[in-house]
Design a protein around this motif. Structure first.
Motif, PDB file in Angstrom:
ATOM      1  N   ASN A   1      68.870  45.168  18.400  1.00  0.00           N
ATOM      2  CA  ASN A   1      69.069  45.147  19.850  1.00  0.00           C
ATOM      3  C   ASN A   1      70.436  45.683  20.246  1.00  0.00           C
ATOM      4  OD1 ASN A   1      66.533  44.116  20.461  1.00  0.00           O
ATOM      5  ND2 ASN A   1      67.209  41.990  20.349  1.00  0.00           N
TER       6      ASN A   1
ATOM      7  N   SER B   1      65.683  42.180  23.483  1.00  0.00           N
ATOM      8  CA  SER B   1      64.802  43.352  23.385  1.00  0.00           C
ATOM      9  C   SER B   1      64.093  43.638  24.696  1.00  0.00           C
ATOM     10  CB  SER B   1      63.786  43.136  22.263  1.00  0.00           C
ATOM     11  OG  SER B   1      63.048  41.949  22.477  1.00  0.00           O
TER      12      SER B   1
ATOM     13  N   HIS C   1      64.147  47.297  26.603  1.00  0.00           N
ATOM     14  CA  HIS C   1      62.953  47.989  27.106  1.00  0.00           C
ATOM     15  C   HIS C   1      63.102  48.306  28.590  1.00  0.00           C
ATOM     16  CE1 HIS C   1      61.130  46.879  23.296  1.00  0.00           C
ATOM     17  NE2 HIS C   1      60.035  47.541  23.622  1.00  0.00           N
TER      18      HIS C   1
ATOM     19  N   TYR D   1      64.094  56.296  21.702  1.00  0.00           N
ATOM     20  CA  TYR D   1      63.372  55.027  21.861  1.00  0.00           C
ATOM     21  C   TYR D   1      62.050  55.217  22.595  1.00  0.00           C
ATOM     22  CZ  TYR D   1      67.634  52.816  20.287  1.00  0.00           C
ATOM     23  OH  TYR D   1      68.723  52.431  19.530  1.00  0.00           O
TER      24      TYR D   1
ATOM     25  N   MET E   1      59.127  52.613  22.454  1.00  0.00           N
ATOM     26  CA  MET E   1      59.033  51.434  23.319  1.00  0.00           C
ATOM     27  C   MET E   1      57.858  51.509  24.273  1.00  0.00           C
ATOM     28  SD  MET E   1      62.993  50.551  24.289  1.00  0.00           S
ATOM     29  CE  MET E   1      64.143  49.974  23.042  1.00  0.00           C
TER      30      MET E   1
ATOM     31  N   THR F   1      55.475  49.450  22.192  1.00  0.00           N
ATOM     32  CA  THR F   1      55.810  48.075  21.810  1.00  0.00           C
ATOM     33  C   THR F   1      55.713  47.095  22.969  1.00  0.00           C
ATOM     34  OG1 THR F   1      58.150  48.639  22.137  1.00  0.00           O
ATOM     35  CG2 THR F   1      57.273  48.751  19.885  1.00  0.00           C
TER      36      THR F   1
ATOM     37  N   TRP G   1      56.087  40.801  22.347  1.00  0.00           N
ATOM     38  CA  TRP G   1      55.704  41.918  23.190  1.00  0.00           C
ATOM     39  C   TRP G   1      55.648  41.503  24.662  1.00  0.00           C
ATOM     40  CZ3 TRP G   1      51.402  41.415  26.238  1.00  0.00           C
ATOM     41  CH2 TRP G   1      50.506  40.394  25.888  1.00  0.00           C
TER      42      TRP G   1
ATOM     43  N   HIS H   1      58.926  42.208  26.097  1.00  0.00           N
ATOM     44  CA  HIS H   1      59.040  43.669  26.206  1.00  0.00           C
ATOM     45  C   HIS H   1      58.344  44.167  27.470  1.00  0.00           C
ATOM     46  CE1 HIS H   1      59.444  43.986  21.519  1.00  0.00           C
ATOM     47  NE2 HIS H   1      60.431  43.309  22.084  1.00  0.00           N
TER      48      HIS H   1
END
Length: 265
Positions: free
Chosen positions: A81, A129, A133, A162, A165, A168, A178, A181
């Motif tokens: 992260n 995280s 995102h 990234y 993402m 994810t 998730w 996220h």
């Protein structure tokens, strides 16, 4: 897709100094936040972190909406992260400082709300995280909305490093939240739409034909607004009745069918 070309700054030296200062402030802000995460992670061993994590469908777990992004489960979790925050945070703050600061609460709280609403009862969700995102989706969507060269470049850089993402935010790996996220990504998208005009657009290069068209349109508008009928003596005379003493016609002779002459006037 229309891609605006930036105009040459009137003072390139001052503009370069401003850009360096802006990038320096973005790096300092990202590094300061990562250092805060490192300090909190060092204190987790001496404290019980569970009351500060998000616990889905538990009223007491709502405290984690504010504190869970500061917690991490392992050094690997923290490093992953932290690296994303350094790149995405610096990129977002350098290109969109106002939109990023205004949208950070949406991404922060969206991460926790996503875990609290979609997570399994009895689980604990923690980590930044969801915020990472949110930053990625903020930069990417702003590039699509604003469509100037700095925005397009920032969106491409974020997607290059990234772009995974985008996947994810859906359930893939056990033990990975998730839900947070997705909540952070939704917060980033909302922030992009709501604050897309918070940062001024770079001056767009104007070409000669655009300037000529604008001047012609402005002149036509001014002429239409100030148009008045001319005075009678200013109207040009296209035809005047001849005076009586002038010759009114010419006599031409044409032979008739019988060969006799005839005058016609």
């Amino acid at each position: 897709m229309h891609l605006d070309s930036p105009d040459v700054p009137t003072d390139p030296v001052a503009q370069a100094a401003h850009d360096r200062r802006r990038l320096s402030n973005a790096l300092k802000g990202s590094i300061a936040f990562v250092l805060l995460l490192v300090i909190v992670f060092g204190l987790q061993g001496a404290l019980d972190w569970r009351p500060f994590a998000v616990r889905p469908w538990d009223a007491a777990g709502l405290l984690g909406l504010l504190t869970a992004p500061l917690l991490h489960g392992s050094p690997g979790h923290l490093i992953a992260n932290a690296s994303a925050l350094l790149l995405l945070g610096s990129l977002a703050l350098a290109v969109y400082p106002r939109a990023t600061l205004r949208g950070l609460p949406l991404m922060w709280l969206g991460s926790g709300l996503g875990a609290w609403l979609l997570g399994d009862a009895g689980s604990h969700h923690l980590g930044a995280s969801g915020v990472t995102h949110g930053l990625m989706f903020l930069v990417f969507v702003l590039g699509l909305l604003r469509r100037d060269r700095p925005s397009i470049a920032a969106g491409m850089i974020a997607f290059l490093f990234y772009g995974g993402m985008l996947l994810t935010i859906l359930p893939q790996e056990p033990g990975v939240s998730w839900q947070s996220h997705m909540g952070g990504a939704i917060g980033g998208v909302l922030a992009a739409f709501w604050f897309r005009r918070a940062d001024p657009m770079p001056p767009r290069k104007r070409y000669s034909w655009e300037i000529e068209e604008e001047e012609a349109a402005r002149a036509a508008l001014e002429q239409r607004d100030t148009f008045e009928p001319p005075a009678p003596h200013d109207v040009p005379v296209l035809w005047e009745r001849p005076t009586p003493d002038e010759t009114r016609g010419v006599v031409l002779r044409f032979p008739d069918r019988r060969g006799e002459g005839r005058e016609e006037r």
